[in-house]
Design a protein around this motif. Structure first.
Motif, PDB file in Angstrom:
ATOM      1  N   ALA A 299      35.156  44.220  74.309  1.00 47.69           N
ATOM      2  CA  ALA A 299      34.620  43.080  74.367  1.00 47.69           C
ATOM      3  C   ALA A 299      34.785  41.720  75.936  1.00 47.69           C
ATOM      4  O   ALA A 299      35.938  42.132  76.794  1.00 47.69           O
ATOM      5  N   LEU A 300      34.390  41.668  77.063  1.00 48.01           N
ATOM      6  CA  LEU A 300      34.462  40.108  77.758  1.00 48.01           C
ATOM      7  C   LEU A 300      34.116  39.144  77.772  1.00 48.01           C
ATOM      8  O   LEU A 300      33.109  38.815  76.725  1.00 48.01           O
ATOM      9  N   ARG A 301      35.008  38.082  77.922  1.00 47.59           N
ATOM     10  CA  ARG A 301      35.166  36.923  77.590  1.00 47.59           C
ATOM     11  C   ARG A 301      34.987  35.373  78.762  1.00 47.59           C
ATOM     12  O   ARG A 301      35.127  35.632  79.599  1.00 47.59           O
ATOM     13  N   GLY A 302      33.943  34.659  78.844  1.00 43.51           N
ATOM     14  CA  GLY A 302      33.690  34.062  79.646  1.00 43.51           C
ATOM     15  C   GLY A 302      33.553  32.509  78.991  1.00 43.51           C
ATOM     16  O   GLY A 302      32.841  32.395  78.565  1.00 43.51           O
ATOM     17  N   ASP A 303      34.254  32.026  79.384  1.00 41.45           N
ATOM     18  CA  ASP A 303      34.648  29.549  78.780  1.00 41.45           C
ATOM     19  C   ASP A 303      33.804  29.245  79.631  1.00 41.45           C
ATOM     20  O   ASP A 303      32.537  29.532  81.136  1.00 41.45           O
ATOM     21  N   MET A 304      32.380  28.457  78.962  1.00 43.86           N
ATOM     22  CA  MET A 304      31.109  28.004  80.112  1.00 43.86           C
ATOM     23  C   MET A 304      31.289  26.084  79.706  1.00 43.86           C
ATOM     24  O   MET A 304      30.569  25.139  80.585  1.00 43.86           O
ATOM     25  N   ASP A 305      32.272  25.087  78.859  1.00 45.05           N
ATOM     26  CA  ASP A 305      32.164  24.082  78.973  1.00 45.05           C
ATOM     27  C   ASP A 305      33.116  23.319  79.744  1.00 45.05           C
ATOM     28  O   ASP A 305      34.178  23.566  80.568  1.00 45.05           O
ATOM     29  N   ALA A 306      33.151  22.470  81.301  1.00 41.98           N
ATOM     30  CA  ALA A 306      32.936  21.374  82.147  1.00 41.98           C
ATOM     31  C   ALA A 306      34.215  20.270  81.356  1.00 41.98           C
ATOM     32  O   ALA A 306      34.387  20.205  80.132  1.00 41.98           O
ATOM     33  N   LEU A 307      34.383  19.197  82.540  1.00 40.74           N
ATOM     34  CA  LEU A 307      35.782  18.248  81.820  1.00 40.74           C
ATOM     35  C   LEU A 307      34.753  17.143  81.645  1.00 40.74           C
ATOM     36  O   LEU A 307      34.197  16.961  83.083  1.00 40.74           O
ATOM     37  N   PRO A 308      35.564  15.868  81.384  1.00 37.27           N
ATOM     38  CA  PRO A 308      35.226  14.721  81.342  1.00 37.27           C
ATOM     39  C   PRO A 308      35.674  13.832  82.162  1.00 37.27           C
ATOM     40  O   PRO A 308      36.712  13.364  82.465  1.00 37.27           O
ATOM     41  N   LEU A 309      35.042  14.890  83.337  1.00 32.40           N
ATOM     42  CA  LEU A 309      36.101  13.595  85.009  1.00 32.40           C
ATOM     43  C   LEU A 309      34.441  13.421  86.048  1.00 32.40           C
ATOM     44  O   LEU A 309      34.102  14.196  85.657  1.00 32.40           O
ATOM     45  N   ASN A 310      34.947  12.585  87.215  1.00 29.65           N
ATOM     46  CA  ASN A 310      33.897  12.538  88.027  1.00 29.65           C
ATOM     47  C   ASN A 310      34.695  13.018  88.845  1.00 29.65           C
ATOM     48  O   ASN A 310      35.335  13.338  89.320  1.00 29.65           O
TER      49      ASN A 310
ATOM     50  N   ARG B  79      26.362  27.290  91.637  1.00 33.84           N
ATOM     51  CA  ARG B  79      26.176  26.307  91.998  1.00 33.84           C
ATOM     52  C   ARG B  79      25.490  25.361  90.590  1.00 33.84           C
ATOM     53  O   ARG B  79      25.276  24.084  91.145  1.00 33.84           O
ATOM     54  N   ASP B  80      24.782  25.790  90.500  1.00 36.32           N
ATOM     55  CA  ASP B  80      23.739  25.430  89.628  1.00 36.32           C
ATOM     56  C   ASP B  80      24.192  24.857  88.473  1.00 36.32           C
ATOM     57  O   ASP B  80      23.749  23.953  88.092  1.00 36.32           O
ATOM     58  N   PHE B  81      24.963  26.293  87.946  1.00 36.75           N
ATOM     59  CA  PHE B  81      26.006  25.329  86.299  1.00 36.75           C
ATOM     60  C   PHE B  81      27.510  24.177  87.097  1.00 36.75           C
ATOM     61  O   PHE B  81      27.099  23.319  86.512  1.00 36.75           O
ATOM     62  N   HIS B  82      28.060  24.438  88.830  1.00 33.90           N
ATOM     63  CA  HIS B  82      28.311  23.039  88.857  1.00 33.90           C
ATOM     64  C   HIS B  82      27.665  21.807  89.010  1.00 33.90           C
ATOM     65  O   HIS B  82      28.660  20.609  88.704  1.00 33.90           O
TER      66      HIS B  82
ATOM     67  N   ASP C 257      32.484  27.132  85.019  1.00 37.42           N
ATOM     68  CA  ASP C 257      31.225  27.918  85.294  1.00 37.42           C
ATOM     69  C   ASP C 257      31.192  28.743  86.609  1.00 37.42           C
ATOM     70  O   ASP C 257      30.497  30.060  86.022  1.00 37.42           O
ATOM     71  N   ALA C 258      32.665  29.332  87.039  1.00 36.16           N
ATOM     72  CA  ALA C 258      32.634  30.286  88.216  1.00 36.16           C
ATOM     73  C   ALA C 258      32.628  32.126  87.087  1.00 36.16           C
ATOM     74  O   ALA C 258      32.399  32.921  86.415  1.00 36.16           O
ATOM     75  N   HIS C 259      33.899  30.673  85.755  1.00 35.86           N
ATOM     76  CA  HIS C 259      33.725  32.474  84.757  1.00 35.86           C
ATOM     77  C   HIS C 259      32.507  32.417  84.152  1.00 35.86           C
ATOM     78  O   HIS C 259      32.284  33.833  83.575  1.00 35.86           O
ATOM     79  N   THR C 260      31.615  31.523  83.795  1.00 39.82           N
ATOM     80  CA  THR C 260      30.506  32.002  83.019  1.00 39.82           C
ATOM     81  C   THR C 260      29.165  32.958  83.921  1.00 39.82           C
ATOM     82  O   THR C 260      28.776  33.764  83.817  1.00 39.82           O
ATOM     83  N   THR C 261      29.879  32.528  85.235  1.00 40.40           N
ATOM     84  CA  THR C 261      29.031  33.188  86.374  1.00 40.40           C
ATOM     85  C   THR C 261      29.136  34.128  86.431  1.00 40.40           C
ATOM     86  O   THR C 261      28.560  35.882  86.458  1.00 40.40           O
TER      87      THR C 261
END
Length: 393
Positions: A71-82, A19-22, A103-107
């Motif tokens: 290796a385990l991978r998690g992506d972190m970026d968001a989208l340009p959207l409201n 939720r903090d990331f979101h 945000d879920a993947h990073t978490t």
């Protein structure tokens, strides 16, 4: 080890982290806050890491029994959207939203890291953690690879996941072979000779040429690539002209090619060049063509799929592991890892109709059932541990 039980104990922590990331989404490589949060977590857990790809992170958990590395991978970026969700954790940043679940993947990767670090003496090797920036843009994976994350120590296999609003929470979907398409965005600039709309004979009309090009490009898919090979060519924009009675000098066309086979990818690019050049020549306009080399196909290794499926069935039950028949025409930067090392990529169910969590990714109402967080962490842990066992044989 009961991975689900151990991960369940972290559930409230994982939900708060997600939720903090979101609430605080960041885009592309500009993941400064997100990266600092992850690094602070790794420091607290005593997990060694280094920075890569500007705001990406490569961490490592060294097993007592040194050997192979997964290796385990998690992506972190968001989208340009409201974010238009009405909830307590909706985005606080105007024009930015975690609308694809990164945000879920990073978490999940952080949760898996905590669990794996607590059992590192039981691991048959090492586990690297790839926190990737810019998955939604140019793909941080290829930058991370170029900066050496697959070496020192050598990575033998890579595991990735993506939440899915099409699969019920508690289930996963996995497919052998090609999972996601390759993509080639293209831009075409057609130049003619401007004229008055009443006297087209005094000019060379780039709009007419552009219309012919758009129509003919569709025949690459409908008439030149086998109908049993998934492929798409989409023209996303045509720009040209300023008034009804003016023939413009220039028209711009942009679109994207998506293919599932390397030979189809190369053929489609070749034919696009030939068709555009041929029509331009016949209609007395000039054409500048640019075709970008974007994401490759994401390919699941058969052996890795088998090992992962077995571990997933043990963890969540046979009935909750879905074999997917069709690949996605969407692209995924995990493909760069899959081209470099044997890999497995699966979809983690995050849908829950009873909670109203049904909205599509890349939409302003997207959300996940947060019960998938601890399940994802448990799945990643068990998969990494089992893969290391398999590789050490």
């Amino acid at each position: 080890m009961d991975y689900l039980e151990k991960a369940k104990k972290l559930e409230s922590e994982l939900i708060n982290t997600r939720r903090d990331f979101h609430e605080n989404p960041e885009l592309g490589f500009e993941l400064f806050r997100t990266s600092e949060k992850v690094k602070a977590f790794l420091k607290k857990e005593g997990i060694e890491y280094r920075e890569t790809a500007k705001t990406g992170i490569c961490a490592i958990i060294k097993g007592k029994n040194t050997g192979k590395t997964v290796a385990l991978r998690g992506d972190m970026d968001a989208l340009p959207l409201n974010d238009k969700k009405a909830c307590e954790y909706s985005s606080k940043v105007n024009g930015k939203m975690h609308a694809c679940g990164h945000d879920a993947h990073t978490t999940i990767l952080m949760g898996a890291a905590k669990l794996l670090n607590s059992m590192k003496d039981e691991l048959c090797g090492n586990v690297k953690l790839f926190f990737e920036p810019a998955e939604e843009t140019t793909g941080g994976a290829q930058v991370m690879i170029s900066e050496g994350v697959l070496e020192n120590p050598h990575v033998d296999a890579v595991i990735g996941l993506h939440v899915s609003e099409d699969i019920e929470c508690g289930k996963i979907g996995i497919k052998k072979g090609v999972v996601n398409a390759a993509s080639n965005p293209f831009q075409i600039t057609i130049k003619g000779k401007g004229a008055h709309g009443a006297h087209p004979d005094s000019g060379v009309d780039p709009i007419v040429a552009a219309c012919s090009i758009v129509t003919t490009l569709q025949t690459i898919i409908s008439r030149e690539i086998s109908p049993v090979h998934p492929a798409v060519l989409t023209v996303g924009y045509i720009q040209g002209g300023t008034a009804e009675n003016i023939i413009p000098e220039e028209v711009k066309i942009g679109g994207i090619i998506r293919t599932m086979k390397t030979e189809d990818r190369e053929f489609a690019k070749k034919r696009l060049n030939e068709i555009v050049s041929g029509i331009a020549s016949s209609m007395r306009v000039s054409a500048k063509i640019n075709i970008d080399e974007s994401y490759p196909c994401l390919y699941n290794d058969d052996i890795m799929v088998s090992v992962f499926e077995n571990s997933a069935r043990e963890l969540i039950g046979n009935e909750n592991v879905i074999s997917l028949e069709n690949p996605s025409m969407g692209v995924e930067s995990f493909a760069y890892f899959s081209m470099a090392r044997p890999s497995v990529f699966y979809y983690l169910g995050s849908r829950n109709e009873s909670k109203g969590i049904i909205n599509p990714a890349h939409g302003s109402l997207f959300d996940i059932d947060e019960n998938c967080l601890y399940m994802g962490a448990a799945l990643q842990c068990k998969a990494a541990a089992e893969m290391l066992k398999q590789l050490s044989k």
